[in-house]
Scaffold this motif. Structure first.
Motif, PDB file in Angstrom:
ATOM      1  N   ARG B 224      -9.600   0.800  29.944  1.00 50.11           N
ATOM      2  CA  ARG B 224     -10.098   2.065  29.392  1.00 50.11           C
ATOM      3  C   ARG B 224      -9.057   2.776  28.533  1.00 50.11           C
ATOM      4  NH1 ARG B 224     -13.077   2.004  34.254  1.00 50.11           N
ATOM      5  NH2 ARG B 224     -15.272   2.420  33.870  1.00 50.11           N
ATOM      6  N   GLY B 225      -7.780   2.382  28.693  1.00 54.52           N
ATOM      7  CA  GLY B 225      -6.722   3.083  27.979  1.00 54.52           C
ATOM      8  C   GLY B 225      -6.343   4.355  28.697  1.00 54.52           C
ATOM      9  N   THR B 226      -5.389   5.057  28.115  1.00 58.75           N
ATOM     10  CA  THR B 226      -4.744   6.161  28.807  1.00 58.75           C
ATOM     11  C   THR B 226      -5.672   7.363  28.984  1.00 58.75           C
ATOM     12  OG1 THR B 226      -2.490   7.051  28.948  1.00 58.75           O
ATOM     13  CG2 THR B 226      -3.701   7.434  26.885  1.00 58.75           C
ATOM     14  N   SER B 227      -6.696   7.494  28.132  1.00 59.69           N
ATOM     15  CA  SER B 227      -7.611   8.631  28.243  1.00 59.69           C
ATOM     16  C   SER B 227      -9.075   8.184  28.236  1.00 59.69           C
ATOM     17  CB  SER B 227      -7.371   9.613  27.091  1.00 59.69           C
ATOM     18  OG  SER B 227      -7.833   9.076  25.861  1.00 59.69           O
ATOM     19  N   GLY B 228      -9.320   6.889  28.453  1.00 62.92           N
ATOM     20  CA  GLY B 228     -10.700   6.410  28.464  1.00 62.92           C
ATOM     21  C   GLY B 228     -11.290   6.193  27.093  1.00 62.92           C
ATOM     22  N   ARG B 394     -10.198   6.193  39.615  1.00 66.58           N
ATOM     23  CA  ARG B 394      -9.608   7.465  39.231  1.00 66.58           C
ATOM     24  C   ARG B 394      -9.966   7.894  37.818  1.00 66.58           C
ATOM     25  NH1 ARG B 394      -5.477   6.991  35.857  1.00 66.58           N
ATOM     26  NH2 ARG B 394      -4.537   4.965  35.616  1.00 66.58           N
TER      27      ARG B 394
END
Lengths: 399, 399
Positions: B224-228, B394
């Protein structure tokens, strides 16, 4: 090493900044005090850890702190770049004991491999470390690589390397257990081991070498891809009206932004003299240094060439950061040092303006703290990781 | 649910193809027969699993097989696309119980949100499922999204959606616990749940919607990467001499290969009539269908437009597959069905010729088996995953 609990404990000690007491260890890894005590004894006997003084001023008994013993184990790292080969001996805490560099020999692969093996032997001798304590040899090589065969397979900028079995050849020549990984991945591994805060979380390592590639780390895990060849970004188009590329399109990273292209532009414009012997690595590196000297001396045309490359590279970076949504870009590699000051000025605003998630979070842009030897240090870290890390490193190669 | 062991057992049953006996469960999850027995009883009492016949022809006692109870739990999934909004009710085994679609209303966000909430209520009513057994609502939305706020933040193709708190608004309007994730990520999640073999390993999901984006799965894990916000590929340059893009460069995916551009080209060339009312989603989708009808009827110019888009899209795919070194590309999304036959002919050889790791391994190109509702199904899978999966999710949003 073969003992999972032992590697778990060693790993916990490694990750702690100032060492750990046996009580702290038991809490962190969830093993009984008796098991911790037994394993600590074995690690002390093997000289992998040392007792490093007492701690605690309270009413209880002061606690003995366990730390890694830097001299308990070593690893050799080699980074094969088309221009230069870098060698390091790393100790168990990841500090460089000794390093060296040679220009990449112009001959065929066997000549290069022999030169690497010779240099490794000299370096180990000169380092003064106990050869019996060297856990192995890690090699960072340009991709594509074949992980199963430990082979280098026709890298675009290293001519004549057609499916060369580098791992087996070096294992045989040096007698060391050998791992091979891709250069850009090794650099990212080095950043996670030795880069401090910039080696954590999700980031890409932009490797500025004879070619430009990237290592990828997501949530503290190195991303190698299905065959260990992740990080190929040479054909991202960054200059739509730019020079023709060997892929048939125009303005790829490979045809517009690598050092060789910058050097050629500088020669054509008369910024540096065109007396370069060829387009091999060392000649390019030398001419590149002269281009940077000219820029440092205030030559506007030299500065324009470097600044333009920052614009183009930032476009490739944006493609990767938009695809992966990382929080940080770490630059490094042999050509990075001379580019750093201009790039650190120019890339952050360019990247921000091209970032799809710019309204959600910024992207940090930093230079690696690991230094120019980052590829070789990463290669040696592969060996330490393979030997020490509690998880199976199924993607690494063993010779 | 709140019980880790319980979710571990439920997950093991879910991942098995034909159900598991208590003995097999004990072996797989490493819990004692007594614990398995206790938890099975609780799961049976909650109707989340059923006893599904006996198995075994040997001398021992035949074993009762435990399977998920499809009717034990449901999830609602919504996919908000600029052209069309898709709704599904999924049962516990991931089968679609009921689905529907509405054209995306042209009004401002509150109008769209009200329409979504109304349709959800109708769909649940018509599906006949017990509302008390609906675990929650998953929403797939175009990026960028703000995961913390559950907000949609200025998506380029959905005008007027400036930081709209979609999660909270829908949770309030429907009374369901709500999760929001990015559309392309939801599609990738659907593929891992319902895609069979093509949803395993390392792949990208090329989402062919009003925009083009990709979901990323590496080693069976959604990235998803650091912020989705991973998967933004709209500004990869694929046509160096192509149309100007709003980013200031030329020939980006967004300016050369999305349906709206194909439709405009068809109108300019007189392949379809130019009476389109606007450039909003539904109008584009209708015109796109006429373009595809023309191609199916043998119109050479229509075919050329579609084939050209396959060439351009394959270049974007190559950038991502070279960066990530995946083993498979799965195409899907609302515009995929009409493109499938030409793309499945054209993309594989184009991708192979642009693949940096082509000498190491091929890249499989397939259409999703999940169908057109893949975004909505993925959104519902998010809810099931969040409720059932033993690991903390999370990155998902809770309303």
């Amino acid at each position: 090493m073969g003992d999972f609990n032992l590697t778990v404990i060693l790993d916990a000690i490694r990750r702690s900044t100032g060492g750990l007491s046996r009580v702290e260890l038991a809490q962190i890894v969830g093993l009984s005090p008796q098991t911790i005590s037994n394993i600590s004894r074995r690690l002390l006997d093997q000289n992998l850890i040392v007792e490093a003084g007492k701690e605690g001023s309270g009413p209880g008994k002061p606690r003995t702190i366990l730390r890694l013993n830097p001299d308990g184990m070593y690893a050799v790292g080699v980074h094969l770049d088309p221009a230069v080969i870098t060698f390091v001996v790393l100790d168990l805490v990841g500090d460089v004991v000794k390093h060296s560099r040679i220009a990449t020999p112009a001959g065929p692969p066997p000549v290069v491999i022999a030169a690497i093996a010779d240099e490794i032997k000299s370096l180990i001798r000169e380092s003064g470390v106990d050869a019996g304590r060297i856990a192995g040899l890690g090699v960072a090589a340009p991709g594509p690589i074949d992980l199963d065969e430990g082979a280098v397979v026709d890298p675009p900028l290293l001519s004549g390397w057609h499916r060369v079995h580098l791992r087996d050849a070096l294992a045989e020549a040096t007698g060391l257990e050998t791992l091979v990984d891709k250069d850009v991945t090794s650099a990212a591994v080095a950043e996670t081991w030795a880069g401090g805060a910039s080696g954590t979380g999700s980031f890409i390592f932009m490797y500025m070498g004879t070619g430009i590639g990237c290592g990828i780390v997501m949530n503290d895990e190195v991303v190698r891809g299905t065959s260990g060849n992740a990080g190929e970004i040479g054909h991202i188009i960054v200059d739509p009206g730019g020079p023709a590329c060997d892929c048939g399109l125009n303005g790829c990273v490979k045809s517009s932004a690598i050092p060789q292209v910058l050097v050629s532009a500088a020669e054509e414009q008369g910024v540096i003299d065109g007396g370069r012997q060829g387009s091999d690595g060392p000649e390019v590196q030398e001419s590149f240094a002269r281009l940077c000297d000219a820029a440092d001396a205030g030559d506007e045309r030299a500065l324009a060439i470097i600044d333009r490359s920052a614009v183009l590279v930032s476009r490739a970076v944006a493609v990767v950061t938009n695809t992966l949504d990382v929080e940080r870009v770490v630059f490094g590699g042999p050509f990075w040092g001379r580019l750093a000051s201009r790039y650190l000025d120019l890339v952050p605003p360019l990247l921000a303006s091209n970032s799809a998630a710019n309204s959600i979070h910024g992207i940090e842009v930093v230079g690696t703290g690991v230094g120019e030897d980052v590829g070789a240090i990463g290669a040696a870290c592969l060996v330490l990781e393979h030997t020490l890390a509690p998880r199976a490193q199924r993607l690494l190669l063993e010779g």
